[in-house]
Write a protein that holds these residues in place. Structure first.
Motif, PDB file in Angstrom:
ATOM      1  N   VAL A 360       0.839  -1.204   0.000  1.00 19.71           N
ATOM      2  CA  VAL A 360       0.000   0.000   0.000  1.00 19.71           C
ATOM      3  C   VAL A 360       0.872   1.251   0.000  1.00 19.71           C
ATOM      4  O   VAL A 360       0.634   2.200  -0.754  1.00 19.71           O
ATOM      5  CB  VAL A 360      -0.936   0.003   1.228  1.00 19.71           C
ATOM      6  N   GLY A 361       1.905   1.235   0.852  1.00 21.32           N
ATOM      7  CA  GLY A 361       2.799   2.380   0.915  1.00 21.32           C
ATOM      8  C   GLY A 361       3.498   2.641  -0.406  1.00 21.32           C
ATOM      9  O   GLY A 361       3.650   3.795  -0.827  1.00 21.32           O
ATOM     10  N   PHE A 362       3.892   1.571  -1.108  1.00 18.68           N
ATOM     11  CA  PHE A 362       4.600   1.762  -2.365  1.00 18.68           C
ATOM     12  C   PHE A 362       3.666   2.274  -3.465  1.00 18.68           C
ATOM     13  O   PHE A 362       3.985   3.262  -4.134  1.00 18.68           O
ATOM     14  CB  PHE A 362       5.248   0.453  -2.817  1.00 18.68           C
ATOM     15  N   CYS A 363       2.546   1.602  -3.690  1.00 26.17           N
ATOM     16  CA  CYS A 363       1.649   1.991  -4.787  1.00 26.17           C
ATOM     17  C   CYS A 363       1.157   3.429  -4.626  1.00 26.17           C
ATOM     18  O   CYS A 363       1.178   4.220  -5.573  1.00 26.17           O
ATOM     19  CB  CYS A 363       0.445   1.044  -4.846  1.00 26.17           C
ATOM     20  N   TYR A 364       0.720   3.746  -3.417  1.00 24.21           N
ATOM     21  CA  TYR A 364       0.190   5.086  -3.175  1.00 24.21           C
ATOM     22  C   TYR A 364       1.290   6.135  -3.308  1.00 24.21           C
ATOM     23  O   TYR A 364       1.087   7.196  -3.918  1.00 24.21           O
ATOM     24  CB  TYR A 364      -0.423   5.141  -1.778  1.00 24.21           C
ATOM     25  N   ASN A 365       2.473   5.836  -2.817  1.00 23.06           N
ATOM     26  CA  ASN A 365       3.506   6.852  -2.721  1.00 23.06           C
ATOM     27  C   ASN A 365       4.460   6.886  -3.900  1.00 23.06           C
ATOM     28  O   ASN A 365       5.096   7.917  -4.135  1.00 23.06           O
ATOM     29  CB  ASN A 365       4.266   6.679  -1.411  1.00 23.06           C
ATOM     30  N   PHE A 366       4.552   5.813  -4.664  1.00 26.70           N
ATOM     31  CA  PHE A 366       5.280   5.920  -5.926  1.00 26.70           C
ATOM     32  C   PHE A 366       4.594   6.949  -6.809  1.00 26.70           C
ATOM     33  O   PHE A 366       5.253   7.736  -7.504  1.00 26.70           O
ATOM     34  CB  PHE A 366       5.327   4.569  -6.642  1.00 26.70           C
ATOM     35  N   GLY A 367       3.263   6.949  -6.747  1.00 23.94           N
ATOM     36  CA  GLY A 367       2.513   7.963  -7.491  1.00 23.94           C
ATOM     37  C   GLY A 367       2.888   9.359  -7.066  1.00 23.94           C
ATOM     38  O   GLY A 367       2.965  10.284  -7.881  1.00 23.94           O
ATOM     39  N   ARG A 368       3.141   9.530  -5.780  1.00 28.86           N
ATOM     40  CA  ARG A 368       3.539  10.845  -5.289  1.00 28.86           C
ATOM     41  C   ARG A 368       4.909  11.256  -5.824  1.00 28.86           C
ATOM     42  O   ARG A 368       5.135  12.425  -6.127  1.00 28.86           O
ATOM     43  CB  ARG A 368       3.577  10.838  -3.763  1.00 28.86           C
ATOM     44  N   VAL A 369       5.851  10.298  -5.900  1.00 26.41           N
ATOM     45  CA  VAL A 369       7.186  10.623  -6.403  1.00 26.41           C
ATOM     46  C   VAL A 369       7.097  11.187  -7.825  1.00 26.41           C
ATOM     47  O   VAL A 369       7.619  12.254  -8.130  1.00 26.41           O
ATOM     48  CB  VAL A 369       8.106   9.389  -6.381  1.00 26.41           C
ATOM     49  N   VAL A 370       6.430  10.432  -8.689  1.00 25.03           N
ATOM     50  CA  VAL A 370       6.339  10.852 -10.091  1.00 25.03           C
ATOM     51  C   VAL A 370       5.467  12.091 -10.230  1.00 25.03           C
ATOM     52  O   VAL A 370       5.784  13.014 -10.990  1.00 25.03           O
ATOM     53  CB  VAL A 370       5.803   9.696 -10.955  1.00 25.03           C
ATOM     54  N   SER A 371       4.365  12.135  -9.475  1.00 31.02           N
ATOM     55  CA  SER A 371       3.457  13.275  -9.592  1.00 31.02           C
ATOM     56  C   SER A 371       4.055  14.557  -9.048  1.00 31.02           C
ATOM     57  O   SER A 371       3.537  15.649  -9.291  1.00 31.02           O
ATOM     58  CB  SER A 371       2.148  12.982  -8.848  1.00 31.02           C
ATOM     59  N   ALA A 372       5.174  14.439  -8.320  1.00 28.55           N
ATOM     60  CA  ALA A 372       5.842  15.641  -7.817  1.00 28.55           C
ATOM     61  C   ALA A 372       6.245  16.559  -8.967  1.00 28.55           C
ATOM     62  O   ALA A 372       6.363  17.776  -8.794  1.00 28.55           O
ATOM     63  CB  ALA A 372       7.068  15.259  -6.998  1.00 28.55           C
ATOM     64  N   GLY A 373       6.439  15.968 -10.144  1.00 24.96           N
ATOM     65  CA  GLY A 373       6.809  16.785 -11.293  1.00 24.96           C
ATOM     66  C   GLY A 373       5.655  17.593 -11.864  1.00 24.96           C
ATOM     67  O   GLY A 373       5.882  18.585 -12.574  1.00 24.96           O
ATOM     68  N   PHE A 374       4.411  17.205 -11.563  1.00 23.70           N
ATOM     69  CA  PHE A 374       3.271  17.894 -12.160  1.00 23.70           C
ATOM     70  C   PHE A 374       3.137  19.345 -11.687  1.00 23.70           C
ATOM     71  O   PHE A 374       2.972  20.244 -12.523  1.00 23.70           O
ATOM     72  CB  PHE A 374       1.990  17.104 -11.891  1.00 23.70           C
ATOM     73  N   PRO A 375       3.180  19.642 -10.375  1.00 23.26           N
ATOM     74  CA  PRO A 375       3.119  21.053  -9.965  1.00 23.26           C
ATOM     75  C   PRO A 375       4.301  21.871 -10.488  1.00 23.26           C
ATOM     76  O   PRO A 375       4.140  23.037 -10.869  1.00 23.26           O
ATOM     77  CB  PRO A 375       3.141  20.979  -8.431  1.00 23.26           C
ATOM     78  N   VAL A 376       5.492  21.251 -10.512  1.00 21.89           N
ATOM     79  CA  VAL A 376       6.667  21.951 -11.045  1.00 21.89           C
ATOM     80  C   VAL A 376       6.465  22.243 -12.529  1.00 21.89           C
ATOM     81  O   VAL A 376       6.768  23.338 -13.025  1.00 21.89           O
ATOM     82  CB  VAL A 376       7.944  21.120 -10.834  1.00 21.89           C
TER      83      VAL A 376
END
Length: 444
Positions: A360-376
């Protein structure tokens, strides 16, 4: 919510409110930044790209924190991990109020994100393993509505602080109040029990189910999620996380700035528009909660994702009046709620219990790693186009990724997590057999 809520036990209710409170306070702290971006840009004369970098760094740190907390929850237990992560993000939110320059703020905000991501991972598994299977979708979706409560509290605090204090002081006062989540630790310590399914034995080689035989090899909590038996689910779940987080953060990080700088709304006007989105997000979570247990996880996520794409395109690309945008803010918030409200139940149901926290931690938070580029990326793209156009392109692309990924996942509605519900089911037996196959794979 009242019908199913009356059926659950006292421990299930206490766990629900502990997780609800934790996520509400998470939202309060996290959404503060999106509201104070204009003030921080003015304070230190930074660019939009640099402001977007703060959001991106926070998301990367939250992803790392979530993955680590997921592994720790498999090793140390869900409740203890939840306590430590709440304390961590509350302290660093408070310290953000005293940053003297942009680099200091960037570091403190990044550390805040580490604790925030960890709190979600530990809380999501705790809630999923405590609640009975027939109500898991309703409980997980309803808990996610706490995000709207914390978000709304952040907007109210924003309107109050920026109305009575100078902007340079107001944003600091908001972050100083971020210490409040620490009070939740007292409740968590006293009122919430560790779920039976999380009673795991740790060995030097990994995590072992508490009821496993002495000679049965442990499941490796770190690498088990990449074993052949569940590798496909891990990869697709991570892709779903990318789309879900990318769409939300591209849209919600920059929406207050868009309303203020391109729609030229006042502080109170921006608050009014956001209030519509937030109320709709709350209602959307509750509606999704009911649909998850009625029509299933896949169909619910697919419907909300498609509607997100359509709504974002209309909201940000059509020549709408301010009044029309106010009205359209409701479906925008409503559909944006459905995907995050669904992921907690779905991700927990993809993994056997010995590696559930890690998965759960990986699936949910891998998305956060990659999605960090979206606001930038939004901040960068806005140098060559309007901010609204940049937000719309990024958000629509991200929600399209959700549509593609959810079509590749199985339906998991009603799956029993390691015999938590009364009695036993074929699915519980299947899960136990799956865990045994994991062990055999690691033996060889």
């Amino acid at each position: 919510m009242s019908g199913w809520f009356r059926e659950i036990s006292g421990n299930e209710r206490r766990t629900f409110w502990a997780c609800f409170g934790g996520w509400a306070l998470d939202a309060l702290d996290v959404q503060m930044f999106s509201l104070v971006i204009p003030a921080i840009i003015a304070q230190w004369s930074i660019s939009r790209t640099e402001a977007g970098l703060v959001s991106g760094a926070t998301l990367v740190a939250s992803a790392l924190g979530g993955w680590i907390a997921g592994m720790l929850s498999d090793r140390l237990g869900r409740v203890k991990t939840l306590q430590w992560t709440v304390a961590f993000f509350a302290v660093f939110t408070f310290l953000c109020a005293f940053a003297q320059n942009y680099p200091q703020f960037l570091v403190l905000k990044t550390l805040q994100g580490f604790g925030f991501g960890g709190e979600w991972a530990a809380g999501a598994v705790l809630m999923a393993e405590t609640i009975r299977a027939e109500h898991r979708g309703k409980a997980m979706g309803s808990v996610q509505s706490a995000w709207a409560v914390g978000w709304g509290a952040a907007v109210l605090l924003y309107a109050l602080m920026f109305s009575i204090l100078p902007a340079a002081t107001a944003w600091r006062a908001m972050f100083a109040l971020g210490i409040l989540p620490a009070l939740l630790i007292v409740y968590v310590r006293r009122g919430v029990q560790e779920p039976d399914a999380a009673a795991l034995k740790y060995t030097g080689q990994g995590v072992r189910n508490a009821d496993a035989s002495a000679d049965e090899p442990a499941l490796d909590a770190v690498f088990g999620i990449f074993s052949p038996q569940v590798l496909r689910m891990t990869l697709i779940g991570a892709l779903l996380g990318v789309g879900a987080h990318g769409g939300y953060y591209a849209l919600m990080t920059w929406l207050p700035t868009y309303l203020k700088t391109e729609r030229h709304l006042s502080v109170l006007g921006t608050g009014a528009y956001l209030a519509v989105v937030i109320v709709a997000f709350f209602v959307g979570c509750l509606a999704c909660a009911q649909l998850l247990d009625r029509i299933g996880r896949r169909t619910t996520i697919l419907a909300f994702a498609i509607c997100c794409v359509v709504t974002v395109v209309i909201y940000l690309f059509m020549p709408l009046s301010n009044a029309a945008m106010l009205v359209l803010g409701f479906p925008l918030g409503f559909f944006a709620a459905g995907i995050p409200a669904s992921m907690g139940a779905l991700f927990n149901e993809l993994y056997p219990r010995g590696i559930r926290g890690t998965g759960v931690g990986f699936c949910y938070n891998f998305g956060r790693v990659v999605s960090a580029g979206f606001p930038v990326l939004v901040g960068h793209m806005s140098a060559n186009m309007t901010l609204g156009t940049a937000i719309g392109i990024d958000a629509a692309l991200a929600y399209s990724i959700v549509v593609v990924s959810v079509l590749m996942l199985p339906e998991t509605r009603g799956r029993t997590l390691g015999g938590l519900s009364a009695g036993s089911t074929d699915e519980a037996v299947t899960e136990a057999e799956g865990a045994h196959r994991f062990s055999q794979a690691h033996r060889h």
